[in-house]
Motif scaffolding. Structure first.
Motif, PDB file in Angstrom:
ATOM      1  N   LEU A 126     -20.890  76.150  77.403  1.00 50.14           N
ATOM      2  CA  LEU A 126     -21.580  76.109  76.115  1.00 50.14           C
ATOM      3  C   LEU A 126     -23.007  76.646  76.191  1.00 50.14           C
ATOM      4  CD1 LEU A 126     -20.526  72.540  74.902  1.00 50.14           C
ATOM      5  CD2 LEU A 126     -19.630  74.720  74.075  1.00 50.14           C
ATOM      6  N   GLU A 127     -23.586  76.641  77.377  1.00 49.08           N
ATOM      7  CA  GLU A 127     -25.001  76.945  77.500  1.00 49.08           C
ATOM      8  C   GLU A 127     -25.315  78.380  77.122  1.00 49.08           C
ATOM      9  OE1 GLU A 127     -28.653  76.647  80.729  1.00 49.08           O
ATOM     10  OE2 GLU A 127     -26.645  75.992  81.261  1.00 49.08           O
ATOM     11  N   ARG A 128     -26.351  78.515  76.301  1.00 48.00           N
ATOM     12  CA  ARG A 128     -26.865  79.820  75.955  1.00 48.00           C
ATOM     13  C   ARG A 128     -28.279  79.912  76.473  1.00 48.00           C
ATOM     14  NH1 ARG A 128     -26.464  77.686  71.412  1.00 48.00           N
ATOM     15  NH2 ARG A 128     -28.334  78.644  70.509  1.00 48.00           N
ATOM     16  N   GLU A 129     -28.735  81.111  76.719  1.00 49.83           N
ATOM     17  CA  GLU A 129     -30.109  81.302  77.166  1.00 49.83           C
ATOM     18  C   GLU A 129     -31.023  81.163  75.959  1.00 49.83           C
ATOM     19  OE1 GLU A 129     -32.463  85.089  78.716  1.00 49.83           O
ATOM     20  OE2 GLU A 129     -30.890  84.457  80.107  1.00 49.83           O
ATOM     21  N   GLN A 130     -32.028  80.265  76.075  1.00 50.59           N
ATOM     22  CA  GLN A 130     -32.920  80.002  74.965  1.00 50.59           C
ATOM     23  C   GLN A 130     -34.374  80.051  75.425  1.00 50.59           C
ATOM     24  OE1 GLN A 130     -30.879  76.189  74.027  1.00 50.59           O
ATOM     25  NE2 GLN A 130     -30.868  76.931  71.914  1.00 50.59           N
ATOM     26  N   ALA A 131     -35.266  80.237  74.464  1.00 46.88           N
ATOM     27  CA  ALA A 131     -36.701  80.248  74.745  1.00 46.88           C
ATOM     28  C   ALA A 131     -37.389  79.239  73.839  1.00 46.88           C
ATOM     29  CB  ALA A 131     -37.282  81.641  74.515  1.00 46.88           C
ATOM     30  N   ILE A 132     -38.283  78.454  74.440  1.00 45.67           N
ATOM     31  CA  ILE A 132     -39.125  77.536  73.669  1.00 45.67           C
ATOM     32  C   ILE A 132     -40.450  78.240  73.430  1.00 45.67           C
ATOM     33  CG2 ILE A 132     -40.250  75.284  73.633  1.00 45.67           C
ATOM     34  CD1 ILE A 132     -38.109  74.345  75.625  1.00 45.67           C
ATOM     35  N   LEU A 133     -40.794  78.425  72.159  1.00 53.13           N
ATOM     36  CA  LEU A 133     -41.996  79.162  71.791  1.00 53.13           C
ATOM     37  C   LEU A 133     -43.006  78.235  71.124  1.00 53.13           C
ATOM     38  CD1 LEU A 133     -40.318  82.345  70.233  1.00 53.13           C
ATOM     39  CD2 LEU A 133     -40.893  81.889  72.626  1.00 53.13           C
ATOM     40  N   VAL A 134     -44.267  78.429  71.474  1.00 53.06           N
ATOM     41  CA  VAL A 134     -45.359  77.681  70.858  1.00 53.06           C
ATOM     42  C   VAL A 134     -46.322  78.685  70.242  1.00 53.06           C
ATOM     43  CG1 VAL A 134     -47.261  76.088  71.253  1.00 53.06           C
ATOM     44  CG2 VAL A 134     -45.111  75.775  72.489  1.00 53.06           C
ATOM     45  N   HIS A 135     -46.435  78.654  68.911  1.00 50.74           N
ATOM     46  CA  HIS A 135     -47.190  79.678  68.178  1.00 50.74           C
ATOM     47  C   HIS A 135     -48.478  79.075  67.618  1.00 50.74           C
ATOM     48  CE1 HIS A 135     -47.734  81.850  64.117  1.00 50.74           C
ATOM     49  NE2 HIS A 135     -48.335  82.546  65.046  1.00 50.74           N
ATOM     50  N   ASP A 136     -49.588  79.753  67.882  1.00 42.72           N
ATOM     51  CA  ASP A 136     -50.881  79.349  67.325  1.00 42.72           C
ATOM     52  C   ASP A 136     -51.108  80.136  66.035  1.00 42.72           C
ATOM     53  OD1 ASP A 136     -53.508  78.906  66.654  1.00 42.72           O
ATOM     54  OD2 ASP A 136     -54.234  78.925  68.716  1.00 42.72           O
ATOM     55  N   PRO A 137     -51.029  79.475  64.871  1.00 43.39           N
ATOM     56  CA  PRO A 137     -51.145  80.223  63.604  1.00 43.39           C
ATOM     57  C   PRO A 137     -52.529  80.819  63.378  1.00 43.39           C
ATOM     58  CG  PRO A 137     -51.127  77.852  63.209  1.00 43.39           C
ATOM     59  CD  PRO A 137     -50.810  78.040  64.658  1.00 43.39           C
TER      60      PRO A 137
ATOM     61  N   LYS B 120     -50.396  73.720  66.942  1.00 45.71           N
ATOM     62  CA  LYS B 120     -49.453  74.806  67.189  1.00 45.71           C
ATOM     63  C   LYS B 120     -48.100  74.517  66.515  1.00 45.71           C
ATOM     64  CE  LYS B 120     -52.372  76.487  70.364  1.00 45.71           C
ATOM     65  NZ  LYS B 120     -53.133  75.304  70.774  1.00 45.71           N
ATOM     66  N   ILE B 121     -47.279  75.547  66.398  1.00 46.63           N
ATOM     67  CA  ILE B 121     -45.943  75.454  65.803  1.00 46.63           C
ATOM     68  C   ILE B 121     -44.909  75.677  66.895  1.00 46.63           C
ATOM     69  CG2 ILE B 121     -44.336  76.561  64.193  1.00 46.63           C
ATOM     70  CD1 ILE B 121     -46.843  77.282  62.501  1.00 46.63           C
ATOM     71  N   VAL B 122     -43.863  74.858  66.922  1.00 49.83           N
ATOM     72  CA  VAL B 122     -42.843  74.932  67.971  1.00 49.83           C
ATOM     73  C   VAL B 122     -41.533  75.466  67.391  1.00 49.83           C
ATOM     74  CG1 VAL B 122     -41.544  73.644  69.720  1.00 49.83           C
ATOM     75  CG2 VAL B 122     -43.886  72.958  69.144  1.00 49.83           C
ATOM     76  N   ALA B 123     -40.919  76.378  68.122  1.00 51.38           N
ATOM     77  CA  ALA B 123     -39.624  76.933  67.710  1.00 51.38           C
ATOM     78  C   ALA B 123     -38.765  77.156  68.945  1.00 51.38           C
ATOM     79  CB  ALA B 123     -39.812  78.245  66.950  1.00 51.38           C
ATOM     80  N   VAL B 124     -37.449  77.145  68.743  1.00 50.69           N
ATOM     81  CA  VAL B 124     -36.491  77.470  69.801  1.00 50.69           C
ATOM     82  C   VAL B 124     -35.635  78.628  69.309  1.00 50.69           C
ATOM     83  CG1 VAL B 124     -34.535  76.648  71.159  1.00 50.69           C
ATOM     84  CG2 VAL B 124     -36.431  75.105  70.680  1.00 50.69           C
ATOM     85  N   VAL B 125     -35.557  79.691  70.117  1.00 52.94           N
ATOM     86  CA  VAL B 125     -34.780  80.868  69.716  1.00 52.94           C
ATOM     87  C   VAL B 125     -33.879  81.304  70.860  1.00 52.94           C
ATOM     88  CG1 VAL B 125     -36.596  81.652  68.160  1.00 52.94           C
ATOM     89  CG2 VAL B 125     -36.553  82.478  70.514  1.00 52.94           C
ATOM     90  N   ASP B 126     -32.796  81.953  70.506  1.00 56.62           N
ATOM     91  CA  ASP B 126     -31.930  82.531  71.533  1.00 56.62           C
ATOM     92  C   ASP B 126     -32.666  83.665  72.231  1.00 56.62           C
ATOM     93  OD1 ASP B 126     -29.959  80.801  70.864  1.00 56.62           O
ATOM     94  OD2 ASP B 126     -28.499  82.301  70.199  1.00 56.62           O
ATOM     95  N   SER B 127     -32.428  83.779  73.534  1.00 56.53           N
ATOM     96  CA  SER B 127     -33.158  84.795  74.290  1.00 56.53           C
ATOM     97  C   SER B 127     -32.253  85.643  75.173  1.00 56.53           C
ATOM     98  CB  SER B 127     -34.220  84.128  75.176  1.00 56.53           C
ATOM     99  OG  SER B 127     -33.612  83.233  76.093  1.00 56.53           O
ATOM    100  N   GLY B 128     -30.941  85.470  75.076  1.00 58.23           N
ATOM    101  CA  GLY B 128     -30.061  86.232  75.953  1.00 58.23           C
ATOM    102  C   GLY B 128     -28.631  86.165  75.488  1.00 58.23           C
ATOM    103  N   LEU B 129     -27.717  86.349  76.448  1.00 58.71           N
ATOM    104  CA  LEU B 129     -26.293  86.334  76.129  1.00 58.71           C
ATOM    105  C   LEU B 129     -25.858  84.952  75.674  1.00 58.71           C
ATOM    106  CD1 LEU B 129     -25.048  88.394  79.205  1.00 58.71           C
ATOM    107  CD2 LEU B 129     -25.343  89.205  76.867  1.00 58.71           C
ATOM    108  N   ASP B 130     -25.014  84.887  74.663  1.00 61.41           N
ATOM    109  CA  ASP B 130     -24.558  83.604  74.158  1.00 61.41           C
ATOM    110  C   ASP B 130     -23.122  83.317  74.573  1.00 61.41           C
ATOM    111  OD1 ASP B 130     -23.216  85.410  72.650  1.00 61.41           O
ATOM    112  OD2 ASP B 130     -23.851  84.628  70.695  1.00 61.41           O
ATOM    113  N   GLU B 131     -22.642  84.043  75.551  1.00 62.97           N
ATOM    114  CA  GLU B 131     -21.292  83.765  76.032  1.00 62.97           C
ATOM    115  C   GLU B 131     -21.194  84.128  77.501  1.00 62.97           C
ATOM    116  OE1 GLU B 131     -18.475  86.216  74.051  1.00 62.97           O
ATOM    117  OE2 GLU B 131     -19.637  88.042  74.300  1.00 62.97           O
TER     118      GLU B 131
END
Length: 575
Positions: free
Chosen positions: A493-504, A462-473
């Motif tokens: 400093l904390e922003r809402e983030q999502a850890i994603l695991v993608h099956d290519p 699988k492929i791992v990515a981290v993306v923003d998922s909400g308000l950044d302030e």
């Protein structure tokens, strides 16, 4: 002012190490080794009221059917303890807990399924054994198996009372002044049946933690106090070798592992109180031939950043009986010292009780000291299996940017393999990493492994990515009652983030959701009592099928299916 940490010198580069120290850094028969140690001490002025010696026994897991290794191990210790008694008289024995085998040992014919660990018979046998070391007093603390008398006792309190009575202990903890201003301090696990997750987590109750903190406040290093601590499991931040496939995966590596605040409290106390000079633990059933079975308060600059372990040396202790060892070693620890410093040594039970000096620590003043390894790492190449990679600030495996970037391709769009090694820090400070095909969470301060997030079965390929998922302030709605005039914290400093695991291959995207407390590691290994009762209910169902439905036993077993909550089996394994 921040005190300078202990200076660590490797044996190979330590010009300050004496010839005697180097000679004693290889296994030698006990009498010769002790003669050399005594001669060395006499050159330095001899023994005095600050001199002491402690024999430290790791997990015993006594099986009354297999006592030969215990009797042989005791025979190795008796002449050592006798020499200490004659030299200065300040000798003691400390057992690190897990006194009985967690199996049925043919000890109770009326309950053939009863585990031996934690029973009255277990503690009475252990007390008899520990009290037979030539009249030397012993101390003992509870491990994760010492309240496992689940068929004999209904509550942890009842079990604990029998444990303390058998060993003559007024409390679960202990404090012994073994020499002038030198304390042996131990804290034991007191929770088994009521454990929130795995029953094999070593849980020191809050009362003991408060007691320990007050003891440290009352005996500061500046007043000359030197404190040696003993617990079954090590604290988070010790830097000791751990078992990824067992203790990391199941969330029972460290003291109070599943309680975030309590888990970090121990290393915080070590950092604050320089009177804590060494901390001994067992629990992992690993030998003492690895250099990372002993860790110093700091490490050479070329090996990484300052780990901030106060003024404390941490030491792993092996086991005495062969059937309980995970790596084949059978060893105990010998601790000897005085006002000038101390030595940590190995008593090797596979070589007839030979002794080896492992590390020498010399006090420079009340707040820092010099530590020297007495030998190179003697572990074999295959023992790398037992070592869990631990991130270090600035190492080559750190992925920079996950704290700040809106989208981070953690594995750079490459599928995870067993060789993938990478870690990152989220905006809120949580640390995650990929190692041995698994996604793990690490402590945000010590970077010690905390637990499993995704198994290799779930992550490989699988492929791992981290993306923003909400308000950044930070947003303040002043119309909300009570929020009038409120402002955001300048350190927010904390922003809402999502850890994603993608099956290519399938295109499936898995969102790794955090736990309610914000952590990510799986806290799903259930209490042993609950699992035991579940198995008994299933056995009752099998009996029902045989007696009422006229099924063959094998057919009845295949027909049984349990259902409950989010769990799918009674194995108790996080995988």
């Amino acid at each position: 002012l921040r005190r300078r940490p202990l200076l660590l010198l490797r044996a190979a580069a330590a010009a300050a190490a004496t010839a005697d120290d180097k000679d004693r850094g290889t296994l030698d028969d006990a009498e010769s080794w002790l003669d050399a140690a005594v001669q060395d001490q006499e050159k330095k002025g001899g023994f005095d009221s600050s001199s002491f010696m402690v024999g430290i026994l790791g997990d015993l897991h006594i099986d009354p059917r297999k006592m030969d290794d215990y009797y042989e191990g005791r025979d190795h210790w008796l002449p050592i303890l006798e020499r200490a008694k004659k030299a200065h008289g300040n000798a003691a024995l400390v057992s690190l807990g897990d006194l009985g085998e967690s199996k049925n040992c043919d000890h109770n014919p009326t309950v053939p399924s009863e585990l031996f660990a934690g029973t009255t018979l277990c503690h009475e046998m252990a007390a008899e054994f520990l009290g037979s070391f030539g009249g030397v007093p012993y101390e003992v603390i509870g491990g994760n198996h010492d309240l496992e008398g689940i068929d004999e006792f209904k509550t942890d309190r009842e079990n604990l009372e029998v444990f303390m009575k058998a060993h003559g202990k007024p409390t679960a903890q202990f404090c012994r002044e073994i020499a002038d201003k030198t304390l042996l301090v131990g804290m034991g696990s007191t929770i088994f049946r009521e454990a929130p997750y795995t029953s094999h987590e070593v849980i020191v109750d809050q009362g003991q933690i408060d007691w320990f903190e007050q003891l440290l406040k009352d005996r500061p290093a500046d007043d000359g106090w030197k404190i040696f601590v003993f617990t079954h499991a090590p604290p988070n931040g010790s830097g000791l070798r751990v078992l990824q496939e067992n203790h990391v995966v199941n969330g029972c590596c460290w003291l109070n592992h599943s309680n975030e605040e309590q888990c970090k409290k121990f290393i915080e106390l070590v950092r604050e109180h320089r009177s804590v000079k060494a901390w001994f633990s067992g629990h992992f059933h690993l030998g003492q031939d690895y250099q990372d079975s002993i860790t110093f308060p700091t490490i050479p600059r070329e090996e990484g950043p300052y780990p901030n372990r106060g003024s404390c040396v941490f030491a792993q202790t092996s086991v005495m009986r062969g059937g309980t060892s995970r790596d084949g070693r059978q060893q105990s620890r010998l601790l000897r010292g005085n006002k000038d410093g101390f030595e940590i040594c190995t008593v090797d039970h596979q070589s007839g009780g030979k002794i080896r000096l492992d590390a020498t620590i010399t006090y420079k003043d009340s707040g820092h000291e010099v530590g020297i390894y007495a030998h190179d790492d003697e572990a074999y190449d295959h023992d790398d299996y037992f070592k869990v990679y631990q991130p270090q600030v600035g190492d080559e495996h750190f992925y920079c940017g996950a704290e700040t970037d809106e989208e981070c391709p953690i594995t750079e769009d490459e599928p995870v393999t067993m060789d993938t090694k990478i870690w990152w820090r989220l905006s809120g400070g949580r640390v995650l990493g990929v190692m041995n095909g698994m996604l793990l969470e690490y402590d945000s301060s010590t970077l010690s492994p905390l637990g499993l997030v995704l198994s290799a079965d779930e992550l490989l390929g699988k492929i791992v990515a981290v993306v923003d998922s909400g308000l950044d302030e930070c947003v303040v709605v002043e119309e909300t009652v009570g929020m009038e005039g409120a402002e955001c914290d300048e350190n927010y400093l904390e922003r809402e983030q999502a850890i994603l695991v993608h099956d290519p291959e399938s295109g499936k995207i898995t969102v790794v959701q955090p736990n309610e407390d914000g952590s990510y590691w799986r806290k799903i290994v259930r209490n042993k009592i609950a699992r035991m009762k579940e198995k008994r209910r299933e056995q009752a169902a099998v009996q029902y099928g045989v007696e009422r439905l006229w099924l063959e036993e094998t057919e009845a077993k295949k027909s049984i299916e349990s259902t409950w909550g989010p769990y799918t089996s009674t194995s108790g394994n996080a995988l």
